[in-house]
Design a protein around this motif. Sequence first.
Motif, PDB file in Angstrom:
ATOM      1  N   UNK A 161       1.993  -8.102  -3.071  1.00  0.00           N
ATOM      2  CA  UNK A 161       2.516  -7.877  -1.617  1.00  0.00           C
ATOM      3  C   UNK A 161       0.441  -7.542  -1.615  1.00  0.00           C
ATOM      4  N   UNK A 162      -0.094  -6.507  -3.281  1.00  0.00           N
ATOM      5  CA  UNK A 162      -0.743  -6.175  -2.902  1.00  0.00           C
ATOM      6  C   UNK A 162      -2.284  -7.572  -2.738  1.00  0.00           C
ATOM      7  N   UNK A 194       0.889  -1.305  -0.213  1.00  0.00           N
ATOM      8  CA  UNK A 194      -0.284   0.194  -0.042  1.00  0.00           C
ATOM      9  C   UNK A 194       1.221   1.242   0.080  1.00  0.00           C
ATOM     10  N   UNK A 195       1.929   0.980   0.836  1.00  0.00           N
ATOM     11  CA  UNK A 195       2.394   2.329   1.147  1.00  0.00           C
ATOM     12  C   UNK A 195       2.954   2.759  -1.041  1.00  0.00           C
ATOM     13  N   UNK A 196       3.888   1.836  -1.517  1.00  0.00           N
ATOM     14  CA  UNK A 196       4.198   2.096  -3.360  1.00  0.00           C
ATOM     15  C   UNK A 196       3.062   2.595  -3.423  1.00  0.00           C
ATOM     16  N   UNK A 197       1.812   1.679  -3.370  1.00  0.00           N
ATOM     17  CA  UNK A 197       0.914   2.225  -4.586  1.00  0.00           C
ATOM     18  C   UNK A 197       0.546   3.942  -4.261  1.00  0.00           C
ATOM     19  N   UNK A 249      -3.449   1.148   8.324  1.00  0.00           N
ATOM     20  CA  UNK A 249      -3.302   0.533   6.282  1.00  0.00           C
ATOM     21  C   UNK A 249      -4.420   1.069   6.155  1.00  0.00           C
ATOM     22  N   UNK A 250      -5.362   1.256   6.365  1.00  0.00           N
ATOM     23  CA  UNK A 250      -6.867   1.731   5.703  1.00  0.00           C
ATOM     24  C   UNK A 250      -6.899   3.917   5.753  1.00  0.00           C
ATOM     25  N   UNK A 278       6.226  -0.744   6.805  1.00  0.00           N
ATOM     26  CA  UNK A 278       6.100  -0.136   5.004  1.00  0.00           C
ATOM     27  C   UNK A 278       7.906   0.096   4.418  1.00  0.00           C
ATOM     28  N   UNK A 279       8.028   0.530   3.474  1.00  0.00           N
ATOM     29  CA  UNK A 279       8.859   0.960   2.951  1.00  0.00           C
ATOM     30  C   UNK A 279       9.285   1.293   1.270  1.00  0.00           C
ATOM     31  N   UNK A 280      10.389   2.232   1.273  1.00  0.00           N
ATOM     32  CA  UNK A 280      10.067   2.415  -0.109  1.00  0.00           C
ATOM     33  C   UNK A 280       9.063   3.127  -0.664  1.00  0.00           C
ATOM     34  N   UNK A 281       8.047   4.475   0.499  1.00  0.00           N
ATOM     35  CA  UNK A 281       7.316   4.759  -0.666  1.00  0.00           C
ATOM     36  C   UNK A 281       7.600   5.959  -1.744  1.00  0.00           C
TER      37      UNK A 281
END
Length: 485
Positions: free
Chosen positions: A225-226, A174-177, A314-315, A335-338
């Motif tokens: 991941x999703x 999620x943090x990436x998307x 998360x939401x 999470x990492x690399x947003x």
Amino acid sequence: MAAMEWFTPWFSAPGYGLSRLVLQRALAGVYLIAFLSAAFQFRALLGERGLLPAAAFVRRVPFRATPSLFHWRCSDRFTGGCAWVGAALAAAVVGGAADAVPLWAAMMMWALLWFLYLSFVNVGQIFYGFGWESLLLEAGFLAIFLGNAHTAPPVPALWLMRWLLFRVEFGAGLIKWRGDRCWRDLTCLYYHHETQPMPGPLSWYFHHLPKPLHRAETAANHFAQLVVPFGLFFPQPVATVAAGIVVITQLWLVLSGNFAWLNWLTIVFALAALDLSPVAGTRSYDPTPLWFAVVVCAASVLILVLSYWPARNLLSRTQQMNRSFNSLHLVNTYGAFGSISRVRQEIVLEGTDAERVGPETVWREYEFKGKPGDVRRLPRQFAPYHLRLDWQMWFAALSPAYTRGWFEPLVARLLENDRAALRLLRTNPFPDRPPTHVRAVLYSYRFTTWAERKANGAWWHRTWVREFLPPVHVVSGSDHDAGRP
């Protein structure tokens, strides 16, 4: 007895005996590496003459905010002893000690590992401010309630491990998307292998994969991941397939970079969803003690209650990465690399023994163990071991704000050839006497092309950017007192 006979079938999962055994031994192995990291690095980073002394920190921050043994005593001898005790205990658990003792004693061993490591994390400040520190603590707390060889694996603890794995993977997805646009247009891996904090020996080759394959990597990452994490909660064999996909994608990340024990821990959690009974069979166990069932259920309720805050995160559209919601690091968000850097910059520390600094001054470079320096040096594989100073140097190159508090003390230590600080580095260009001046310069690094690599043997090409820290020299005998000429 009749009540326990009714209770046991839904509480116990005897078919997961081998999965639990491998999970616990692997988790203890990660603990071992983490305590060895503390034994070898804590003194130089956070000791009495460290870059950010923990003793000064515990005087400022109350115990309730950062529970730690080191509020009681914070000498180098005591912290070093705790690190070695933790390493010895972890090694014993790897060797099967927790399965050779009664259940209550095994739980005490896991609880001691957890609290010892919590003591380091809670006084470690920025050097212990990484998501995988909280991840190890959360997993270590759950391991207290997994039981040992004397009792069947408890279903609630196994499900909590799956819940942890779900949050790690889904949160990272999620943090990436929600973050950098390049994740959505599938171009982030055009840069990531080159600009990640600490590349590994295969990162150069990963970087030079064809761009269509990079786009496929990114799309596969989104799927893993999703989508895949939801499969962890499905009946078998779906959960095993989902766990297998997680393991494969994490091994890909292990090959492509150095992320301490993050990827290895994620693989460990996946074991909680693997049904190995078709291969290993199902052994019989003694009846589950009532007291153990009560303790496991109570811990499970606690974790579910504390899960409210990570689930809400998360939401949230303002999702946060790597945050602990309590001082015990029991349930956290990951999470990492947003966002992805497009250009790699590196701080290079240099010293000279010249009495005066001028245009003709010859500067000699300090080499770090993991981060890029010498352009002809192939990046090394260090993960799952964590090189804490190397990682902070990567952050420091992103912004001077990340140097606050520790960078100037590091330079001061180099000016006096401090043995503890120098052990954090790969090379000391001044083995006989300290340098007269030290400076820091900023370079832009990129991987060489295939043609450049063939022509000059270099893995990196670098370009001067600017002076990051002008030359400084010792101006008094004070521990951290350095001045500019």
